[in-house]
Write a protein that holds these residues in place. Structure first.
Motif, PDB file in Angstrom:
ATOM      1  N   ALA A  12       0.851  -1.188   0.000  1.00 48.20           N
ATOM      2  CA  ALA A  12       0.000   0.000   0.000  1.00 48.20           C
ATOM      3  C   ALA A  12       0.886   1.236   0.000  1.00 48.20           C
ATOM      4  CB  ALA A  12      -0.897   0.006   1.235  1.00 48.20           C
ATOM      5  N   CYS A  13       0.353   2.345  -0.542  1.00 45.53           N
ATOM      6  CA  CYS A  13       1.141   3.588  -0.572  1.00 45.53           C
ATOM      7  C   CYS A  13       0.270   4.770  -0.171  1.00 45.53           C
ATOM      8  CB  CYS A  13       1.728   3.808  -1.960  1.00 45.53           C
ATOM      9  SG  CYS A  13       2.789   5.273  -2.047  1.00 45.53           S
ATOM     10  N   HIS A  14       0.813   5.594   0.724  1.00 44.54           N
ATOM     11  CA  HIS A  14       0.122   6.794   1.190  1.00 44.54           C
ATOM     12  C   HIS A  14       0.735   8.077   0.632  1.00 44.54           C
ATOM     13  CE1 HIS A  14      -2.557   4.841   4.012  1.00 44.54           C
ATOM     14  NE2 HIS A  14      -1.565   4.269   4.650  1.00 44.54           N
ATOM     15  N   CYS A  15       1.495   7.996  -0.485  1.00 43.56           N
ATOM     16  CA  CYS A  15       2.039   9.248  -1.038  1.00 43.56           C
ATOM     17  C   CYS A  15       0.895  10.077  -1.630  1.00 43.56           C
ATOM     18  CB  CYS A  15       3.144   8.979  -2.059  1.00 43.56           C
ATOM     19  SG  CYS A  15       2.570   8.574  -3.728  1.00 43.56           S
ATOM     20  N   ASP A  16       1.162  11.347  -1.886  1.00 43.56           N
ATOM     21  CA  ASP A  16       0.119  12.244  -2.389  1.00 43.56           C
ATOM     22  C   ASP A  16      -0.468  11.762  -3.712  1.00 43.56           C
ATOM     23  OD1 ASP A  16       0.256  13.917  -0.248  1.00 43.56           O
ATOM     24  OD2 ASP A  16       1.415  15.468  -1.262  1.00 43.56           O
ATOM     25  N   LEU A  17       0.405  11.366  -4.655  1.00 43.94           N
ATOM     26  CA  LEU A  17      -0.092  10.951  -5.969  1.00 43.94           C
ATOM     27  C   LEU A  17      -0.967   9.719  -5.862  1.00 43.94           C
ATOM     28  CD1 LEU A  17       3.016  11.449  -8.291  1.00 43.94           C
ATOM     29  CD2 LEU A  17       0.879  12.730  -8.306  1.00 43.94           C
ATOM     30  N   CYS A  18      -0.548   8.741  -5.083  1.00 43.98           N
ATOM     31  CA  CYS A  18      -1.340   7.516  -4.935  1.00 43.98           C
ATOM     32  C   CYS A  18      -2.651   7.793  -4.217  1.00 43.98           C
ATOM     33  CB  CYS A  18      -0.545   6.448  -4.180  1.00 43.98           C
ATOM     34  SG  CYS A  18       0.796   5.731  -5.153  1.00 43.98           S
ATOM     35  N   THR A  19      -2.618   8.676  -3.251  1.00 44.01           N
ATOM     36  CA  THR A  19      -3.848   9.026  -2.543  1.00 44.01           C
ATOM     37  C   THR A  19      -4.859   9.635  -3.503  1.00 44.01           C
ATOM     38  OG1 THR A  19      -2.660   9.387  -0.484  1.00 44.01           O
ATOM     39  CG2 THR A  19      -4.813  10.441  -0.687  1.00 44.01           C
TER      40      THR A  19
HETATM   41 ZN   LIG Z   1       2.637   6.272  -4.019  1.00 42.68          ZN
END
Ligand SMILES: [Zn+2]
Length: 129
Positions: A12-19
């Motif tokens: 899972a990813c919580h970076c801005d782009l992924c969000t």
């Molecule tokens: Zn990401």
């Protein structure tokens, strides 16, 4: 979407782009491109200078996130929802874990990688935060 061989764990990813792209938290199953085949009309968007996001042109379903250059360019991060029961894959890793929202949490014994640790060893886009 057909994949030969086993499906690895979910990240899972919580970076801005992924969000933004996922609408909440992006999840993917890393699979070598050579093990993936598909027939449908898949479109890609260059989400940064080194990566793309793909979706089905017919129904809009998210399909993958992938680096297009660098050491991970041979991998696709396939959307777990493409597979019934997520193909049996389990969530194992969260990146940008220190950017997780306060509104909800991914529970359990997970490898949690901070923004700093992830960016120290992977291609990335600078978050504005
Ligand atoms: Zn990401």
């Amino acid at each position: 979407m057909d994949v030969t061989g086993p499906l690895a764990a979910i990240s899972a990813c919580h970076c801005d782009l992924c969000t933004r792209w996922s609408g909440s938290v992006q999840m993917g199953i890393e699979v070598p491109r050579a093990r993936v085949s598909y027939k449908g009309p898949i479109r890609t968007y260059a989400s940064s200078s080194f990566a793309e996001r793909a979706w089905c042109e017919t129904c809009g379903t998210a399909v993958w996130f992938a680096d297009t250059e660098g050491e991970n360019a041979e991998l696709l991060e396939l959307a777990p929802g493409l597979f019934d029961g997520f193909g049996g894959a389990k969530l194992a890793r969260v990146v940008y874990a220190d950017r997780a929202p306060s509104n909800f949490a991914l529970a359990g014994e997970l490898e949690r990688v901070s923004k700093a640790d992830y960016e120290a060893r992977a291609l990335h886009v600078e978050d504005k935060r």
